[in-house]
Scaffold this motif. Structure first.
Motif, short mmCIF file in Angstrom:
data_model
loop_
_atom_site.label_atom_id
_atom_site.label_comp_id
_atom_site.label_asym_id
_atom_site.label_seq_id
_atom_site.Cartn_x
_atom_site.Cartn_y
_atom_site.Cartn_z
N VAL A 7 0.88 -1.19 0.00
CA VAL A 7 0.00 0.00 0.00
C VAL A 7 0.91 1.23 0.00
N ILE A 8 0.78 2.07 -1.03
CA ILE A 8 1.60 3.30 -1.06
C ILE A 8 0.72 4.45 -0.57
N GLY A 9 1.08 5.03 0.58
CA GLY A 9 0.34 6.18 1.13
C GLY A 9 -0.39 5.82 2.40
N GLY A 10 0.02 6.45 3.49
CA GLY A 10 -0.61 6.19 4.80
C GLY A 10 -1.58 7.29 5.18
N LYS A 34 6.02 8.54 2.56
CA LYS A 34 7.21 9.40 2.57
C LYS A 34 7.39 10.07 3.93
N ASN A 35 6.29 10.19 4.68
CA ASN A 35 6.37 10.78 6.03
C ASN A 35 6.28 9.69 7.08
N PRO A 36 6.80 9.96 8.29
CA PRO A 36 6.68 8.94 9.33
C PRO A 36 5.30 8.94 10.01
N GLN A 76 9.31 3.89 5.73
CA GLN A 76 9.25 5.32 5.40
C GLN A 76 10.14 5.57 4.18
N ASP A 77 9.53 5.89 3.06
CA ASP A 77 10.27 6.10 1.83
C ASP A 77 9.36 6.82 0.84
N LYS A 78 9.97 7.55 -0.08
CA LYS A 78 9.15 8.21 -1.11
C LYS A 78 9.19 7.38 -2.39
N VAL A 79 8.02 6.93 -2.82
CA VAL A 79 7.95 6.13 -4.04
C VAL A 79 8.06 7.06 -5.24
N VAL A 80 8.93 6.71 -6.20
CA VAL A 80 9.09 7.60 -7.35
C VAL A 80 8.48 7.03 -8.63
N ALA A 293 -6.20 1.88 -7.42
CA ALA A 293 -5.96 3.23 -6.91
C ALA A 293 -7.19 3.66 -6.13
N ILE A 294 -6.96 4.33 -4.99
CA ILE A 294 -8.08 4.72 -4.11
C ILE A 294 -7.87 6.17 -3.64
N GLY A 295 -8.97 6.79 -3.17
CA GLY A 295 -8.87 8.11 -2.54
C GLY A 295 -8.67 9.25 -3.52
N ASP A 296 -8.01 10.30 -3.05
CA ASP A 296 -7.88 11.55 -3.81
C ASP A 296 -7.04 11.41 -5.08
N CYS A 297 -6.25 10.34 -5.21
CA CYS A 297 -5.37 10.25 -6.39
C CYS A 297 -6.12 9.66 -7.59
N THR A 311 -12.97 13.28 -0.80
CA THR A 311 -13.19 13.34 0.66
C THR A 311 -12.55 12.12 1.32
N ALA A 312 -12.35 12.24 2.64
CA ALA A 312 -11.82 11.13 3.42
C ALA A 312 -12.80 9.95 3.33
N GLN A 313 -14.08 10.31 3.28
CA GLN A 313 -15.12 9.28 3.19
C GLN A 313 -14.97 8.43 1.92
N SER A 314 -14.77 9.10 0.78
CA SER A 314 -14.57 8.36 -0.48
C SER A 314 -13.30 7.53 -0.41
C1 LIG Z 1 -9.05 21.44 5.84
C2 LIG Z 1 -9.62 20.17 5.26
C3 LIG Z 1 -10.84 19.70 5.75
C4 LIG Z 1 -11.40 18.53 5.23
N1 LIG Z 1 -12.57 18.08 5.77
C5 LIG Z 1 -13.08 16.91 5.33
C6 LIG Z 1 -14.28 16.39 5.93
O1 LIG Z 1 -14.86 17.01 6.82
N2 LIG Z 1 -14.74 15.19 5.49
C7 LIG Z 1 -14.10 14.48 4.51
O2 LIG Z 1 -14.57 13.36 4.17
N3 LIG Z 1 -12.98 14.94 3.91
C8 LIG Z 1 -12.45 16.14 4.29
N4 LIG Z 1 -11.30 16.62 3.71
C9 LIG Z 1 -10.69 15.89 2.56
C10 LIG Z 1 -9.83 14.71 3.03
O3 LIG Z 1 -8.87 15.14 3.97
C11 LIG Z 1 -9.13 14.04 1.85
O4 LIG Z 1 -10.09 13.74 0.87
C12 LIG Z 1 -8.43 12.76 2.32
O5 LIG Z 1 -7.30 13.11 3.09
C13 LIG Z 1 -7.99 11.87 1.13
O6 LIG Z 1 -7.40 10.70 1.64
P1 LIG Z 1 -6.29 9.90 0.82
O7 LIG Z 1 -5.99 8.68 1.60
O8 LIG Z 1 -6.68 9.76 -0.59
O9 LIG Z 1 -5.01 10.87 0.80
P2 LIG Z 1 -4.21 11.53 2.00
O10 LIG Z 1 -4.96 11.50 3.27
O11 LIG Z 1 -3.77 12.85 1.47
O12 LIG Z 1 -2.93 10.58 2.17
C14 LIG Z 1 -1.97 10.42 1.15
C15 LIG Z 1 -0.70 9.85 1.79
O13 LIG Z 1 0.21 9.47 0.75
C16 LIG Z 1 1.52 9.85 1.11
N5 LIG Z 1 2.30 10.01 -0.14
C17 LIG Z 1 2.07 10.87 -1.15
N6 LIG Z 1 2.97 10.69 -2.15
C18 LIG Z 1 3.77 9.67 -1.76
C19 LIG Z 1 4.90 9.02 -2.36
N7 LIG Z 1 5.36 9.36 -3.58
N8 LIG Z 1 5.52 8.02 -1.68
C20 LIG Z 1 5.07 7.66 -0.44
N9 LIG Z 1 4.01 8.26 0.18
C21 LIG Z 1 3.37 9.24 -0.48
C22 LIG Z 1 1.33 11.15 1.88
O14 LIG Z 1 2.44 11.42 2.73
C23 LIG Z 1 0.04 10.86 2.66
O15 LIG Z 1 0.31 10.28 3.92
C24 LIG Z 1 -10.72 17.80 4.20
C25 LIG Z 1 -9.48 18.27 3.71
C26 LIG Z 1 -8.94 19.44 4.22
C27 LIG Z 1 -7.60 19.92 3.69
#
Ligand SMILES: Cc1cc2nc3c(=O)[nH]c(=O)nc-3n(C[C@H](O)[C@H](O)[C@H](O)COP(=O)(O)OP(=O)(O)OC[C@H]3O[C@@H](n4cnc5c(N)ncnc54)[C@H](O)[C@@H]3O)c2cc1C
Length: 399
Positions: A7-10, A34-36, A76-80, A293-297, A311-314
């Motif tokens: 899983v890439i991304g915590g 990439k972050n701890p 802890q590492d950055k995937v390129v 692929a899942i989440g914001d990406c 969103t975090a929910q998605s």
């Molecule tokens: C102020 C604010 C308020 C919000 N409020 C809400 C809310 O109320 N409800 C809601 O549902 N959503 C909310 N959101 C949106 C929500 O935070 C995001 O949609 C959510 O964080 C997406 O989750 P994710 O797992 O896709 O990505 P993220 O949580 O962004 O996690 C991505 C992870 O991948 C790691 N990463 C990135 N690139 C690399 C790499 N190359 N190698 C290794 N690691 C890597 C990062 O360090 C990070 O830990 C809010 C966002 C903000 C900014």
């Protein structure tokens, strides 16, 4: 033989995927970030305004993975880049093989390059470093006002982008500034909040109930809302608008858009205009049946084909689906299609006030909504902490 899932991304998606996959004793999980730490960016609005502290906002990923005993390992590492043919994840220093891969690298603030000066002169809240820098600057400002009783210069704090995060930041900042009256007296009135968006309304795409109640609350907190306002460029003192007006500002927080993480740029598959992967119905990318692929990406659509807001929910729902899919594939069970619909949304609007909707028909605002929003956030945070303290069953206990 055990299957290895990388899983890439915590973030929200990555952690939920690890949690679900850990139900299967036949899976070895490797989590790379990439972050701890895991950054609870949904709480960033409260952190930058000084309501929450750093420990409310981050969870150590190694400690958290250790809770899964030998079943989950944290690196802890950055995937390129990723080599799908050789099934290898690459960082600058190592190669990690996988049987199944989940990309959950989230998104970053999109400091639009067509707005000259935006990136140089504004803060974002999507990473801890920028949020931390803003908080320090804001506390400095209050300290200066505290020291200098003759200080009456107007301070304009501008939030660019009136989506979910912009609205939450504006409301919490306004609420906290009002509370500073006890500290710096009437000088507090010279600190003004502007919330700017190019759209017709705040929270574009959300329901009338959410928009109307949010507007009412922001107005009661003296937030200046400027919609249909287009930022043309910025320098260190002014924001220049397309209609030739300008606004003197001291701080600008930009929440006006996102762009998928840098890793997406290095992966040559189908993407949309903000670099999110366009997946198939099982959230595979480029039809690689063992890569998800899942989440914001990634671009996620609901049953009507509408793109869902990031969103975090998605992120969590897509993580649960993908983890279940991988377990079904390993155990040769049928894979179900992904149902991406949103369950609801709660927006924090400063102090003990929120507005929210659940299942499309429960609509709440004020203190009740605040309690519900707080309960959701607290349960999430305590859930993560509990795993660190109590841990999960070992593989042998699970079997
Ligand atoms: C102020 C604010 C308020 C919000 N409020 C809400 C809310 O109320 N409800 C809601 O549902 N959503 C909310 N959101 C949106 C929500 O935070 C995001 O949609 C959510 O964080 C997406 O989750 P994710 O797992 O896709 O990505 P993220 O949580 O962004 O996690 C991505 C992870 O991948 C790691 N990463 C990135 N690139 C690399 C790499 N190359 N190698 C290794 N690691 C890597 C990062 O360090 C990070 O830990 C809010 C966002 C903000 C900014």
């Amino acid at each position: 033989m055990n299957k290895k899932v990388v899983v890439i991304g915590g973030g929200y998606g990555g952690l939920r995927a690890v949690e679900f996959l850990s139900k299967d004793a036949g899976i070895d999980i490797v989590l790379i970030d990439k972050n701890p730490y895991h950054y609870l960016q949904t709480e960033a609005y409260g952190y930058i305004a000084g309501k929450f502290d750093m420990h409310d906002l981050v969870i150590d990923l190694k400690e958290w993975c250790d809770g899964f005993k030998e079943r989950a390992q944290f690196i802890q590492d950055k995937v390129v880049s990723v080599d799908f043919d050789k099934e290898l994840v690459k960082s600058a220093t190592s190669l990690i093989d996988y049987d199944y891969l989940i990309i959950a690298t989230g998104a970053r603030t999109n400091f639009f390059s067509f707005i000259e000066g935006l990136k140089e002169h504004s803060y974002g809240v999507k990473n801890l470093h920028r949020a931390f820098n803003f908080r320090v600057e804001f506390e400095n400002l209050i300290y200066k006002k505290l020291q200098n009783t003759k200080e009456s210069q107007d301070i304009n704090l501008v939030i660019g982008g009136a989506g979910l995060s912009g609205v939450e930041v504006a409301a919490e900042m306004a609420y906290v500034i009002e509370a500073y009256k006890k500290t710096i007296g009437d000088r507090v009135k010279s600190i003004k909040i502007y919330l700017i968006d190019a759209s017709k309304t705040i929270l574009p795409g959300m329901s009338e109930f959410i928009i109307k109640n949010t507007e009412k609350r922001l107005e009661s907190l003296d937030v200046n809302i400027l919609t249909e306002t287009f930022i043309d460029r910025m320098d260190e003192n002014y924001i220049y608008f397309k209609d030739s007006q300008k606004l003197k500002y001291h701080f600008m927080i930009f929440t006006g858009g996102i762009k998928a993480s840098h890793l997406n740029d290095s992966i040559d598959v189908q993407k949309n205009s903000i670099s999110q992967f366009i997946p198939n119905a099982e959230l595979n990318i480029d039809n690689h049946k063992n890569v998800f692929a899942i989440g914001d990406c990634v671009e996620i659509k609901d049953a009507k084909g509408e793109i869902l807001p990031p969103t975090a929910q998605s992120a969590e729902r897509s993580a649960e689906y993908v983890a279940e899919t991988i377990m079904s594939k390993i155990n040769k069970k049928r894979v179900k299609p992904f149902d991406a619909s949103m369950l609801g949304i709660f927006i924090a609007l400063g102090g003990k006030y929120s507005v929210g909707e659940l299942f499309g028909f429960i609509k709440v605002s004020g203190y009740t909504a605040y309690l519900l929003k707080k309960a959701i956030a607290k349960l999430y945070y305590l859930g993560l902490r509990l795993r660190i303290n109590a841990g999960y069953m070992s593989r042998a206990e699970l079997k």
